[in-house]
Design an enzyme around this catalytic site. Sequence first.
Site, mmCIF file in Angstrom:
data_model
loop_
_atom_site.group_PDB
_atom_site.id
_atom_site.type_symbol
_atom_site.label_atom_id
_atom_site.label_comp_id
_atom_site.label_asym_id
_atom_site.label_seq_id
_atom_site.Cartn_x
_atom_site.Cartn_y
_atom_site.Cartn_z
ATOM 1 N N ARG A 1 15.334 13.433 4.496
ATOM 2 C CA ARG A 1 15.094 11.979 4.493
ATOM 3 C C ARG A 1 14.587 11.488 5.847
ATOM 4 N NH1 ARG A 1 19.010 8.962 5.370
ATOM 5 N NH2 ARG A 1 20.561 9.847 4.164
ATOM 6 N N TYR B 1 -0.475 -9.706 -1.526
ATOM 7 C CA TYR B 1 -0.090 -9.023 -2.776
ATOM 8 C C TYR B 1 1.219 -9.655 -3.273
ATOM 9 C CZ TYR B 1 1.710 -5.284 -5.742
ATOM 10 O OH TYR B 1 2.245 -4.569 -6.771
ATOM 11 N N ASP C 1 -2.640 -5.904 6.452
ATOM 12 C CA ASP C 1 -2.644 -5.031 5.275
ATOM 13 C C ASP C 1 -4.113 -4.766 4.948
ATOM 14 O OD1 ASP C 1 -2.738 -3.977 2.699
ATOM 15 O OD2 ASP C 1 -0.957 -5.064 2.034
ATOM 16 N N LYS D 1 -3.840 3.467 -3.181
ATOM 17 C CA LYS D 1 -5.159 2.989 -3.591
ATOM 18 C C LYS D 1 -6.264 3.924 -3.063
ATOM 19 C CE LYS D 1 -2.863 -0.309 -5.566
ATOM 20 N NZ LYS D 1 -1.719 -0.667 -4.801
HETATM 21 C C1 LIG Z 1 -2.899 -5.137 -0.758
HETATM 22 C C2 LIG Z 1 -1.687 -4.411 -1.260
HETATM 23 N N1 LIG Z 1 -0.662 -4.157 -0.408
HETATM 24 C C3 LIG Z 1 0.450 -3.507 -0.815
HETATM 25 C C4 LIG Z 1 0.591 -3.102 -2.123
HETATM 26 C C5 LIG Z 1 1.852 -2.388 -2.542
HETATM 27 O O1 LIG Z 1 1.544 -1.016 -2.658
HETATM 28 P P1 LIG Z 1 2.333 0.003 -3.619
HETATM 29 O O2 LIG Z 1 1.979 -0.350 -5.022
HETATM 30 O O3 LIG Z 1 1.794 1.338 -3.179
HETATM 31 O O4 LIG Z 1 3.784 -0.162 -3.326
HETATM 32 C C6 LIG Z 1 -0.433 -3.332 -3.034
HETATM 33 C C7 LIG Z 1 -0.302 -2.887 -4.436
HETATM 34 O O5 LIG Z 1 -1.089 -3.204 -5.297
HETATM 35 C C8 LIG Z 1 -1.616 -4.004 -2.593
HETATM 36 O O6 LIG Z 1 -2.631 -4.267 -3.440
#
Ligand SMILES: Cc1ncc(COP(=O)(O)O)c(C=O)c1O
Length: 409
Positions: A74, A127, A199, A224
């Site tokens: 971990r 998000y 992000d 992604k």
């Molecule tokens: C811009 C963005 N940040 C963070 C996330 C969260 O990522 P995860 O689904 O890998 O937890 C997403 C998910 O769609 C996203 O589009």
Amino acid sequence: MTKQMKECMMRNPHTDIVHAGEEIRNPYGSVTTPIVQTVNFYFHDTTELEEYYKEKKDLTDLGKERYPRFKYGRTGNPTQQTAEKKLAAIEGGEAALLTSSGMSAVTAALLDLLSAGDHLVIVGDPYFHIKEFVDRYLSRWGIRADYVPINDFAAMEQAVRPNTKVVFAETPTNPHLRVIDLAKSAAFCKERGLIFIVDSTFATPYNLRPLEYGADLVIHSATKFMSGHNDVIAGAVIGRAEHIVRMRESLEIMGGTIQPTIAYWVIRGLKTMGLRMDRHNETSMRVAEFLHKHSKVKAVYFPGLPSHPDHEIAKAQMRGFGGVVTFEVETLEQARKVVDAMSIPKIASSLGGVESLISVTAMSAMAYYFMTPEQRRERAIPEGMIRFSIGIEDPEDILADLEQALEQI
Ligand SMILES: Cc1ncc(COP(=O)(O)O)c(C=O)c1O
């Protein structure tokens, strides 16, 4: 010149993406990074164990990132560490933390940086689970957020309070694909002593490197474009070692560790990120131009189009404009018809993979379950909006598919 020196001289991102962070000599001469699938790392004797603790403490006290060796799964694993070195190199950061999801990267970062009573400013439309985490969970500790429109520096100035610690922004945003002016935002944060988190999931380090513009931390949903094959959930935070070392400690406690096999899949996906992004960038530009001229399309949201409000910023900051195009037809019924008529993209809510995915924005979980039509209007989510994550299929086939689908309305 040693191979290591040669590696340091590599500058082209395609070369870095393939090789950076990986050992010159792997066990058994393996070309690929091994998956070290173990929970425990043993010690030959108690003296070795004692030395491990001492070295770990010394490095942590100095704000230095790398542990000399590993102890329990971990708290880190060699496959994870290799993936992190690669991520840090291609994002241009000192250190990286790979996590079990994009959300665990966000929560590790924010929980480490914020304390009870702190305030953060969120730029644009994050998000929706990030918004949920901030509004539903951080608020339990009296941590509050203000949301400001993207690139509205007067609103940002008004939102900042004496207890503001963090400014959090996504770029490009979802679903409007707005692009933040990074240099201006980073300067704004620096002047006020605020930590600026970006992000950059929709951009990837191939298209954009926010740290070069002064961001303090970059976050990715590696689920992604980074992994790129719709088969992995992972996340990352990249930045200065002093931040990452603390976030690693909080993640060790909270338990959002990535599995070694998944860390390997991230490395595997990253190797083709440059090639994939070239294709995503090219096809999405062609799709955006096609849609822009189409009589049945009401609006197109794509930073590569001169009509996009942030086109000039995007052009100056980004290598390419990414693989997502958002567009609008007149009504929800029309949007459903177009999406249902398309044969290449699958109807699914994620993005960034080799397979094209498409969704009616008003039918995304957030919009469908949590928002009334009025709220959707307030958030500028028209009923006829469609988000298209363009894969690496043949561009002509994608255009033909869109053409025939739009003929149905
Ligand atoms: C811009 C963005 N940040 C963070 C996330 C969260 O990522 P995860 O689904 O890998 O937890 C997403 C998910 O769609 C996203 O589009």
